[in-house]
Design a protein around this motif. Structure first.
Motif, PDB file in Angstrom:
ATOM      1  N   THR A  30       0.830  -1.208   0.000  1.00  0.00           N
ATOM      2  CA  THR A  30       0.000   0.000   0.000  1.00  0.00           C
ATOM      3  C   THR A  30       0.863   1.255   0.000  1.00  0.00           C
ATOM      4  O   THR A  30       0.584   2.216  -0.715  1.00  0.00           O
ATOM      5  CB  THR A  30      -0.937  -0.008   1.216  1.00  0.00           C
ATOM      6  N   TYR A  31       1.919   1.247   0.789  1.00  0.00           N
ATOM      7  CA  TYR A  31       2.823   2.397   0.845  1.00  0.00           C
ATOM      8  C   TYR A  31       3.467   2.638  -0.519  1.00  0.00           C
ATOM      9  O   TYR A  31       3.507   3.772  -0.994  1.00  0.00           O
ATOM     10  CB  TYR A  31       3.897   2.170   1.905  1.00  0.00           C
ATOM     11  N   ARG A  32       3.964   1.578  -1.147  1.00  0.00           N
ATOM     12  CA  ARG A  32       4.622   1.731  -2.452  1.00  0.00           C
ATOM     13  C   ARG A  32       3.624   2.185  -3.519  1.00  0.00           C
ATOM     14  O   ARG A  32       3.944   3.032  -4.359  1.00  0.00           O
ATOM     15  CB  ARG A  32       5.292   0.425  -2.855  1.00  0.00           C
ATOM     16  N   GLU A  76       3.858   5.638  -5.730  1.00  0.00           N
ATOM     17  CA  GLU A  76       3.816   5.656  -7.194  1.00  0.00           C
ATOM     18  C   GLU A  76       2.612   6.454  -7.702  1.00  0.00           C
ATOM     19  O   GLU A  76       2.714   7.152  -8.708  1.00  0.00           O
ATOM     20  CB  GLU A  76       3.758   4.231  -7.733  1.00  0.00           C
ATOM     21  N   SER A  77       1.516   6.347  -7.014  1.00  0.00           N
ATOM     22  CA  SER A  77       0.311   7.071  -7.405  1.00  0.00           C
ATOM     23  C   SER A  77       0.524   8.583  -7.320  1.00  0.00           C
ATOM     24  O   SER A  77       0.077   9.338  -8.189  1.00  0.00           O
ATOM     25  CB  SER A  77      -0.857   6.651  -6.528  1.00  0.00           C
ATOM     26  N   ARG A  78       1.205   9.018  -6.282  1.00  0.00           N
ATOM     27  CA  ARG A  78       1.473  10.454  -6.145  1.00  0.00           C
ATOM     28  C   ARG A  78       2.385  10.952  -7.262  1.00  0.00           C
ATOM     29  O   ARG A  78       2.164  12.029  -7.818  1.00  0.00           O
ATOM     30  CB  ARG A  78       2.107  10.745  -4.794  1.00  0.00           C
ATOM     31  N   VAL A  79       3.399  10.174  -7.605  1.00  0.00           N
ATOM     32  CA  VAL A  79       4.306  10.558  -8.689  1.00  0.00           C
ATOM     33  C   VAL A  79       3.546  10.620 -10.013  1.00  0.00           C
ATOM     34  O   VAL A  79       3.693  11.572 -10.782  1.00  0.00           O
ATOM     35  CB  VAL A  79       5.496   9.573  -8.778  1.00  0.00           C
ATOM     36  N   THR A  80       2.713   9.625 -10.258  1.00  0.00           N
ATOM     37  CA  THR A  80       1.922   9.607 -11.484  1.00  0.00           C
ATOM     38  C   THR A  80       0.979  10.799 -11.545  1.00  0.00           C
ATOM     39  O   THR A  80       0.828  11.435 -12.600  1.00  0.00           O
ATOM     40  CB  THR A  80       1.122   8.295 -11.581  1.00  0.00           C
ATOM     41  N   ALA A 126      -0.480  15.977 -13.963  1.00  0.00           N
ATOM     42  CA  ALA A 126      -0.747  17.407 -13.784  1.00  0.00           C
ATOM     43  C   ALA A 126       0.230  18.241 -14.615  1.00  0.00           C
ATOM     44  O   ALA A 126      -0.166  19.235 -15.246  1.00  0.00           O
ATOM     45  CB  ALA A 126      -0.659  17.788 -12.314  1.00  0.00           C
ATOM     46  N   HIS A 127       1.489  17.836 -14.646  1.00  0.00           N
ATOM     47  CA  HIS A 127       2.498  18.543 -15.448  1.00  0.00           C
ATOM     48  C   HIS A 127       2.136  18.458 -16.934  1.00  0.00           C
ATOM     49  O   HIS A 127       2.198  19.466 -17.651  1.00  0.00           O
ATOM     50  CB  HIS A 127       3.876  17.928 -15.191  1.00  0.00           C
ATOM     51  N   THR A 128       1.757  17.276 -17.386  1.00  0.00           N
ATOM     52  CA  THR A 128       1.371  17.100 -18.786  1.00  0.00           C
ATOM     53  C   THR A 128       0.161  17.954 -19.129  1.00  0.00           C
ATOM     54  O   THR A 128       0.124  18.593 -20.189  1.00  0.00           O
ATOM     55  CB  THR A 128       1.068  15.615 -19.068  1.00  0.00           C
ATOM     56  N   ASN A 129      -0.817  17.987 -18.247  1.00  0.00           N
ATOM     57  CA  ASN A 129      -2.006  18.820 -18.494  1.00  0.00           C
ATOM     58  C   ASN A 129      -1.647  20.295 -18.564  1.00  0.00           C
ATOM     59  O   ASN A 129      -2.218  21.043 -19.369  1.00  0.00           O
ATOM     60  CB  ASN A 129      -3.059  18.570 -17.424  1.00  0.00           C
ATOM     61  N   GLU A 130      -0.705  20.728 -17.738  1.00  0.00           N
ATOM     62  CA  GLU A 130      -0.289  22.126 -17.772  1.00  0.00           C
ATOM     63  C   GLU A 130       0.416  22.451 -19.088  1.00  0.00           C
ATOM     64  O   GLU A 130       0.188  23.507 -19.688  1.00  0.00           O
ATOM     65  CB  GLU A 130       0.616  22.432 -16.576  1.00  0.00           C
TER      66      GLU A 130
END
Length: 120
Positions: free
Chosen positions: A27-29, A33-37, A42-46
């Motif tokens: 769950t931690y991992r 990974e979910s936060r990085v994704t 968000a960067h791609t959308n910007e």
């Protein structure tokens, strides 16, 4: 008073605890990974937002240029300069956002060069 546990109960407890520990690690991992994704999306959308704004600005500049050529009205001059500033802003934001990717920077430089040629 002594408490005795059967071996099966002790082994079952250890196995259950090991499974819970593994689920916690998983769950931690996954969360990490979910936060990085999420940040990458968000960067791609910007980036896509600024590309779309730059494209829209270029289309408005074309329209204003054609209207000026047809009418000769100097009122389009202030609107034209404002749109040029907007295009420069979005191009600058794109340069910041894709600064770590040389291929995308070359593409942005090509767009800037074409925009300057058209403006000249």
């Amino acid at each position: 008073m002594k408490v005795y546990f059967e071996r099966r109960i002790l082994v079952g407890f250890i196995v259950a605890f090991a499974i819970l520990a593994l689920l916690g690690v998983y769950t931690y991992r996954y969360d990490k990974e979910s936060r990085v994704t999420t940040m990458l999306v968000a960067h791609t959308n910007e980036v896509l937002y600024h590309i779309e704004q730059l494209n829209s600005t270029a289309l408005r500049l074309e329209r204003d240029l054609h209207e000026f050529a047809l009418t000769g009205d100097t009122a389009f001059n202030s609107v034209y300069k404002k749109e040029l500033l907007t295009a420069a802003h979005h191009a600058g934001m794109l340069a910041q956002l894709v600064g770590d990717n040389p291929a995308q920077l070359r593409g942005l430089d090509s767009v800037r060069l074409l925009g300057r040629q058209k403006w000249d």
